[in-house]
Design a protein around this motif. Structure first.
Motif, PDB file in Angstrom:
ATOM      1  N   HIS A  83      21.945  24.962  42.076  1.00 17.73           N
ATOM      2  CA  HIS A  83      21.763  26.505  42.253  1.00 17.73           C
ATOM      3  C   HIS A  83      20.089  26.679  42.550  1.00 17.73           C
ATOM      4  O   HIS A  83      19.561  26.250  41.597  1.00 17.73           O
ATOM      5  CB  HIS A  83      22.032  27.048  40.963  1.00 17.73           C
ATOM      6  N   TYR A  87      16.569  31.852  42.908  1.00 17.25           N
ATOM      7  CA  TYR A  87      17.690  32.957  43.237  1.00 17.25           C
ATOM      8  C   TYR A  87      17.985  33.768  42.053  1.00 17.25           C
ATOM      9  O   TYR A  87      18.826  33.169  41.226  1.00 17.25           O
ATOM     10  CB  TYR A  87      18.992  32.151  43.831  1.00 17.25           C
ATOM     11  N   LEU A  89      20.183  36.360  39.787  1.00 21.93           N
ATOM     12  CA  LEU A  89      21.372  36.937  39.844  1.00 21.93           C
ATOM     13  C   LEU A  89      21.462  38.357  39.291  1.00 21.93           C
ATOM     14  O   LEU A  89      20.799  38.799  38.541  1.00 21.93           O
ATOM     15  CB  LEU A  89      22.457  36.148  38.797  1.00 21.93           C
ATOM     16  N   VAL A  92      26.065  41.865  36.036  1.00 23.38           N
ATOM     17  CA  VAL A  92      27.630  41.710  36.148  1.00 23.38           C
ATOM     18  C   VAL A  92      28.348  42.653  35.260  1.00 23.38           C
ATOM     19  O   VAL A  92      27.949  42.588  33.949  1.00 23.38           O
ATOM     20  CB  VAL A  92      28.207  40.414  36.184  1.00 23.38           C
ATOM     21  N   ASN A 104      28.868  33.328  42.469  1.00 20.24           N
ATOM     22  CA  ASN A 104      27.637  33.979  43.140  1.00 20.24           C
ATOM     23  C   ASN A 104      28.026  33.846  44.916  1.00 20.24           C
ATOM     24  O   ASN A 104      28.731  33.079  45.220  1.00 20.24           O
ATOM     25  CB  ASN A 104      26.226  33.660  42.779  1.00 20.24           C
ATOM     26  N   SER A 105      27.114  34.318  45.498  1.00 25.29           N
ATOM     27  CA  SER A 105      27.253  34.154  46.869  1.00 25.29           C
ATOM     28  C   SER A 105      26.731  32.817  47.745  1.00 25.29           C
ATOM     29  O   SER A 105      27.220  32.563  48.793  1.00 25.29           O
ATOM     30  CB  SER A 105      26.250  35.192  47.747  1.00 25.29           C
ATOM     31  N   HIS A 106      26.338  32.001  46.827  1.00 25.88           N
ATOM     32  CA  HIS A 106      26.041  30.413  47.355  1.00 25.88           C
ATOM     33  C   HIS A 106      27.159  29.849  46.932  1.00 25.88           C
ATOM     34  O   HIS A 106      27.040  28.316  47.062  1.00 25.88           O
ATOM     35  CB  HIS A 106      24.734  29.982  46.663  1.00 25.88           C
ATOM     36  N   SER A 107      27.842  30.001  45.654  1.00 26.51           N
ATOM     37  CA  SER A 107      28.925  29.308  44.978  1.00 26.51           C
ATOM     38  C   SER A 107      28.215  28.298  44.015  1.00 26.51           C
ATOM     39  O   SER A 107      28.666  27.097  43.977  1.00 26.51           O
ATOM     40  CB  SER A 107      29.914  28.590  46.079  1.00 26.51           C
ATOM     41  N   VAL A 116      27.373  31.881  31.759  1.00 27.66           N
ATOM     42  CA  VAL A 116      27.170  31.491  33.506  1.00 27.66           C
ATOM     43  C   VAL A 116      26.673  30.224  33.582  1.00 27.66           C
ATOM     44  O   VAL A 116      25.887  29.514  32.731  1.00 27.66           O
ATOM     45  CB  VAL A 116      25.731  32.416  33.793  1.00 27.66           C
TER      46      VAL A 116
END
Length: 200
Positions: A83, A87, A89, A92, A104-107, A116
Motif C-alpha cells: 500500500h 495514499y 483513504l 467510509v 480501495n482503488s489499488h486493492s 483496515v
C-alpha cells in the motif's frame, strides 16, 4: 591388404579417442567452477518463485494499480511494494461492513469488521522484506506472524496465509528467492487502523 591396414588404423584411432574422452585428468578440474552450478540452480529457484508469485495472485493485493482501458493492472514501477504510504483513504460508512468487505482503488487496503489492513511491501528493499531471514519468511507464511516475528501481531485478512502455510519448503524458498531478487521499492506501509479511524 591396404583396406585391412586402413580399417585397423581407423579402429585404433577411434578406440584411442574414446579412451581419451572418458578419462579425467587433474588439469581438467580447475576448469569446473562449482558456483556455476549454484548460480544455475539459484536462477531456476528464482524463476520458480516468480511463477508461484504470479499464479498465487500476490500482485492482486501487494502491487499498487494503474488504470487502463481494461481496468486496474499492477503498476510495473511499484510491483509488490504494498500500500502506498502517501495514499490517503477516504472515510467510509462502516455500517456497510455488516454486509460488505471493501477494497480501495489499488486493492492494497481492505476494510472489514477487523478494521483496515494494508498490503505489505514485499520487495527486496529494507522497507520490504530485503533484510528478512528465511526463518522470518517461514514464520510469516506458516504461522501468520507479521514481519515473521514470533511476538508480533497476526497477519490480517485478506492475506490467505492459512492456505499458503501448506506450501512445500522448497516452494517457500523459491518465493523468497524471487522476492529478494525484485526491484527494491522504498515504501513504508502504514500499520493497521481501527474502524473508528476510518469511519465517516
Amino acid at each position: 591388404m591396404k583396406t585391412l591396414i586402413f580399417k585397423s588404423v581407423l579402429l585404433g584411432s577411434i578406440s584411442f579417442l574414446q579412451f581419451s574422452c572418458t578419462q579425467s585428468t587433474s588439469h581438467d578440474v580447475p576448469n569446473v567452477k562449482p558456483y556455476q552450478t549454484n548460480e544455475l540452480l539459484g536462477q531456476e529457484q528464482v524463476l520458480r518463485g516468480e511463477y508461484l508469485v504470479t499464479i498465487m495472485g500476490c500482485n492482486d493485493c501487494h502491487s499498487p494499480k494503474v488504470y487502463g482501458p481494461n481496468g486496474p493492472v499492477p503498476d510495473a514501477q511499484r510491483l509488490l511494494s504494498g500500500h502506498p504510504a502517501n495514499y490517503a483513504l477516504a472515510k467510509v460508512d462502516t455500517t456497510l461492513l455488516k454486509s460488505w468487505v471493501m477494497f480501495n482503488s489499488h486493492s492494497t487496503a481492505v476494510i472489514g469488521p477487523w478494521g483496515v489492513s494494508f498490503a505489505a511491501n514485499i520487495t527486496s528493499d529494507p522497507t520490504g522484506i530485503g533484510t528478512w531471514t528465511e526463518e522470518q519468511f517461514f514464520k510469516a507464511m506458516r504461522e501468520g506472524k507479521a514481519k515473521g516475528l514470533a511476538n508480533n501481531r497476526n497477519l490480517l485478512p485478506p492475506m490467505p496465509w492459512q492456505t499458503y502455510s501448506r506450501l512445500k519448503d522448497d516452494d517457500l524458498r523459491a518465493i523468497l528467492a524471487y522476492l529478494k531478487s525484485t526491484k527494491p521499492v522504498k515504501n513504508v506501509v502504514p500499520p493497521p487502523m481501527p474502524l473508528q479511524d476510518i469511519s465517516s
